[in-house]
Design a protein around this motif. Structure first.
Motif, PDB file in Angstrom:
ATOM      1  N   MET A 112      -8.314  -0.743  10.771  1.00  0.00           N
ATOM      2  CA  MET A 112      -7.524  -1.386   9.705  1.00  0.00           C
ATOM      3  C   MET A 112      -7.970  -0.909   8.329  1.00  0.00           C
ATOM      4  O   MET A 112      -7.132  -0.622   7.465  1.00  0.00           O
ATOM      5  CB  MET A 112      -7.662  -2.913   9.770  1.00  0.00           C
ATOM      6  CG  MET A 112      -6.928  -3.574  10.892  1.00  0.00           C
ATOM      7  SD  MET A 112      -7.276  -5.346  10.973  1.00  0.00           S
ATOM      8  CE  MET A 112      -6.588  -5.929   9.437  1.00  0.00           C
ATOM      9  N   ILE A 113      -9.273  -0.817   8.133  1.00  0.00           N
ATOM     10  CA  ILE A 113      -9.792  -0.390   6.829  1.00  0.00           C
ATOM     11  C   ILE A 113      -9.420   1.067   6.564  1.00  0.00           C
ATOM     12  O   ILE A 113      -8.866   1.398   5.514  1.00  0.00           O
ATOM     13  CB  ILE A 113     -11.326  -0.577   6.770  1.00  0.00           C
ATOM     14  CG1 ILE A 113     -11.694  -2.063   6.839  1.00  0.00           C
ATOM     15  CG2 ILE A 113     -11.902   0.064   5.507  1.00  0.00           C
ATOM     16  CD1 ILE A 113     -13.159  -2.325   7.105  1.00  0.00           C
ATOM     17  N   CYS A 117      -6.343   1.996   4.034  1.00  0.00           N
ATOM     18  CA  CYS A 117      -6.618   2.741   2.797  1.00  0.00           C
ATOM     19  C   CYS A 117      -5.765   3.997   2.717  1.00  0.00           C
ATOM     20  O   CYS A 117      -5.203   4.315   1.656  1.00  0.00           O
ATOM     21  CB  CYS A 117      -8.097   3.103   2.701  1.00  0.00           C
ATOM     22  SG  CYS A 117      -9.182   1.731   2.315  1.00  0.00           S
ATOM     23  N   ARG A 118      -5.658   4.692   3.832  1.00  0.00           N
ATOM     24  CA  ARG A 118      -4.846   5.913   3.840  1.00  0.00           C
ATOM     25  C   ARG A 118      -3.382   5.606   3.540  1.00  0.00           C
ATOM     26  O   ARG A 118      -2.736   6.338   2.787  1.00  0.00           O
ATOM     27  CB  ARG A 118      -4.964   6.616   5.197  1.00  0.00           C
ATOM     28  CG  ARG A 118      -6.327   7.273   5.394  1.00  0.00           C
ATOM     29  CD  ARG A 118      -6.392   8.072   6.639  1.00  0.00           C
ATOM     30  NE  ARG A 118      -5.405   9.161   6.560  1.00  0.00           N
ATOM     31  CZ  ARG A 118      -5.214  10.053   7.511  1.00  0.00           C
ATOM     32  NH1 ARG A 118      -5.940  10.003   8.607  1.00  0.00           N
ATOM     33  NH2 ARG A 118      -4.309  10.987   7.391  1.00  0.00           N
ATOM     34  N   VAL A 123       1.355   5.475  -0.310  1.00  0.00           N
ATOM     35  CA  VAL A 123       2.461   4.837  -1.040  1.00  0.00           C
ATOM     36  C   VAL A 123       2.097   4.543  -2.495  1.00  0.00           C
ATOM     37  O   VAL A 123       2.811   3.811  -3.175  1.00  0.00           O
ATOM     38  CB  VAL A 123       2.936   3.537  -0.337  1.00  0.00           C
ATOM     39  CG1 VAL A 123       3.479   3.830   1.042  1.00  0.00           C
ATOM     40  CG2 VAL A 123       1.845   2.490  -0.306  1.00  0.00           C
ATOM     41  N   ARG A 124       1.012   5.119  -2.987  1.00  0.00           N
ATOM     42  CA  ARG A 124       0.497   4.783  -4.313  1.00  0.00           C
ATOM     43  C   ARG A 124       1.490   5.031  -5.445  1.00  0.00           C
ATOM     44  O   ARG A 124       1.431   4.363  -6.472  1.00  0.00           O
ATOM     45  CB  ARG A 124      -0.797   5.539  -4.570  1.00  0.00           C
ATOM     46  CG  ARG A 124      -0.602   7.009  -4.836  1.00  0.00           C
ATOM     47  CD  ARG A 124      -1.899   7.776  -4.834  1.00  0.00           C
ATOM     48  NE  ARG A 124      -1.704   9.186  -5.088  1.00  0.00           N
ATOM     49  CZ  ARG A 124      -1.253  10.059  -4.199  1.00  0.00           C
ATOM     50  NH1 ARG A 124      -0.965   9.660  -2.982  1.00  0.00           N
ATOM     51  NH2 ARG A 124      -1.105  11.331  -4.525  1.00  0.00           N
ATOM     52  N   LEU A 125       2.405   5.960  -5.273  1.00  0.00           N
ATOM     53  CA  LEU A 125       3.359   6.278  -6.337  1.00  0.00           C
ATOM     54  C   LEU A 125       4.684   5.529  -6.199  1.00  0.00           C
ATOM     55  O   LEU A 125       5.534   5.630  -7.083  1.00  0.00           O
ATOM     56  CB  LEU A 125       3.613   7.787  -6.379  1.00  0.00           C
ATOM     57  CG  LEU A 125       2.373   8.658  -6.617  1.00  0.00           C
ATOM     58  CD1 LEU A 125       2.716  10.130  -6.540  1.00  0.00           C
ATOM     59  CD2 LEU A 125       1.713   8.308  -7.941  1.00  0.00           C
ATOM     60  N   GLN A 126       4.859   4.804  -5.108  1.00  0.00           N
ATOM     61  CA  GLN A 126       6.108   4.060  -4.909  1.00  0.00           C
ATOM     62  C   GLN A 126       6.050   2.712  -5.623  1.00  0.00           C
ATOM     63  O   GLN A 126       4.991   2.111  -5.743  1.00  0.00           O
ATOM     64  CB  GLN A 126       6.359   3.841  -3.422  1.00  0.00           C
ATOM     65  CG  GLN A 126       6.588   5.125  -2.656  1.00  0.00           C
ATOM     66  CD  GLN A 126       6.826   4.861  -1.186  1.00  0.00           C
ATOM     67  OE1 GLN A 126       7.164   3.758  -0.777  1.00  0.00           O
ATOM     68  NE2 GLN A 126       6.642   5.891  -0.364  1.00  0.00           N
ATOM     69  N   ALA A 140      -2.425  -3.197   0.050  1.00  0.00           N
ATOM     70  CA  ALA A 140      -3.889  -3.236   0.018  1.00  0.00           C
ATOM     71  C   ALA A 140      -4.445  -4.380   0.850  1.00  0.00           C
ATOM     72  O   ALA A 140      -5.640  -4.402   1.150  1.00  0.00           O
ATOM     73  CB  ALA A 140      -4.376  -3.353  -1.425  1.00  0.00           C
ATOM     74  N   VAL A 141      -3.595  -5.307   1.257  1.00  0.00           N
ATOM     75  CA  VAL A 141      -4.078  -6.430   2.064  1.00  0.00           C
ATOM     76  C   VAL A 141      -4.585  -5.962   3.429  1.00  0.00           C
ATOM     77  O   VAL A 141      -5.463  -6.600   4.000  1.00  0.00           O
ATOM     78  CB  VAL A 141      -2.980  -7.514   2.217  1.00  0.00           C
ATOM     79  CG1 VAL A 141      -1.852  -7.038   3.121  1.00  0.00           C
ATOM     80  CG2 VAL A 141      -3.581  -8.813   2.734  1.00  0.00           C
ATOM     81  N   VAL A 142      -4.098  -4.858   3.922  1.00  0.00           N
ATOM     82  CA  VAL A 142      -4.532  -4.390   5.247  1.00  0.00           C
ATOM     83  C   VAL A 142      -6.011  -3.981   5.217  1.00  0.00           C
ATOM     84  O   VAL A 142      -6.807  -4.521   5.990  1.00  0.00           O
ATOM     85  CB  VAL A 142      -3.618  -3.264   5.777  1.00  0.00           C
ATOM     86  CG1 VAL A 142      -4.136  -2.732   7.102  1.00  0.00           C
ATOM     87  CG2 VAL A 142      -2.184  -3.770   5.922  1.00  0.00           C
TER      88      VAL A 142
END
Length: 167
Positions: A112-113, A117-118, A123-126, A140-142
């Motif tokens: 999960m971690i 994170c991956r 999706v950091r730009l969406q 980021a909750v995952v």
């Protein structure tokens, strides 16, 4: 021996404080979600006007409630389980089974971690359509819940290895 007990106490304190923070957050998020959904229903059916962002926010709150709620349930030992076979095992075999279960759980929490994170990075730009929030924050909750679950699992593993049982 003192050093191990001291480390165990520190880890247990971290686990308890994390869980206290999680449960407070669950209350705020659950209450907020109920208020938002109620306002949306009232607005749609009484005022004939829809709150355009309410569905998206409620959906994300539900996801956060689910993942963080799982960590709180795990900490309290309230997660579902079938222990018919486990209850009939002799104590030494029961201890070994508990260690195996905790190790498997910790492997899952590590997945999960890592993949959480991956994916958050992917999706950091969406941006979410209605809330205009970066999606990495929403997902980021995952890895966050995976890290919290890992702390709780370490405490449970240490307790079972020492023979203290759940606490």
């Amino acid at each position: 021996m003192i050093r191990n007990d001291s480390a165990m106490n520190v880890l247990d304190t971290i686990s308890r404080r994390l869980n206290r923070w999680v449960e407070g957050s669950l209350f705020v998020m659950g209450f907020g979600m109920a208020a938002i959904v109620s306002a949306q229903v009232f607005s749609r059916y009484v005022l004939n006007h829809s709150i355009y962002w309410s569905e998206e926010l409620s959906r994300y709150l539900l996801v956060w409630l689910t993942f963080l709620g799982a960590s709180s349930a795990y900490r309290r030992g309230m997660h579902p389980g079938v222990d018919v076979l486990y209850a009939r095992m002799p104590p030494r075999l029961r201890k070994a089974a508990a260690v195996i279960v905790h190790a498997a759980s910790m492997l899952l929490f590590g997945v999960m971690i890592w993949y959480g994170c991956r994916f958050a990075y992917f999706v950091r730009l969406q941006i979410s359509p209605a809330l205009s929030l970066p999606k990495w924050i929403l997902f980021a909750v995952v890895p966050l819940s995976g890290a919290i679950l890992m702390v709780h699992a370490l405490v449970r593993l240490a307790r079972d290895v020492k023979g203290r049982g759940p606490g």
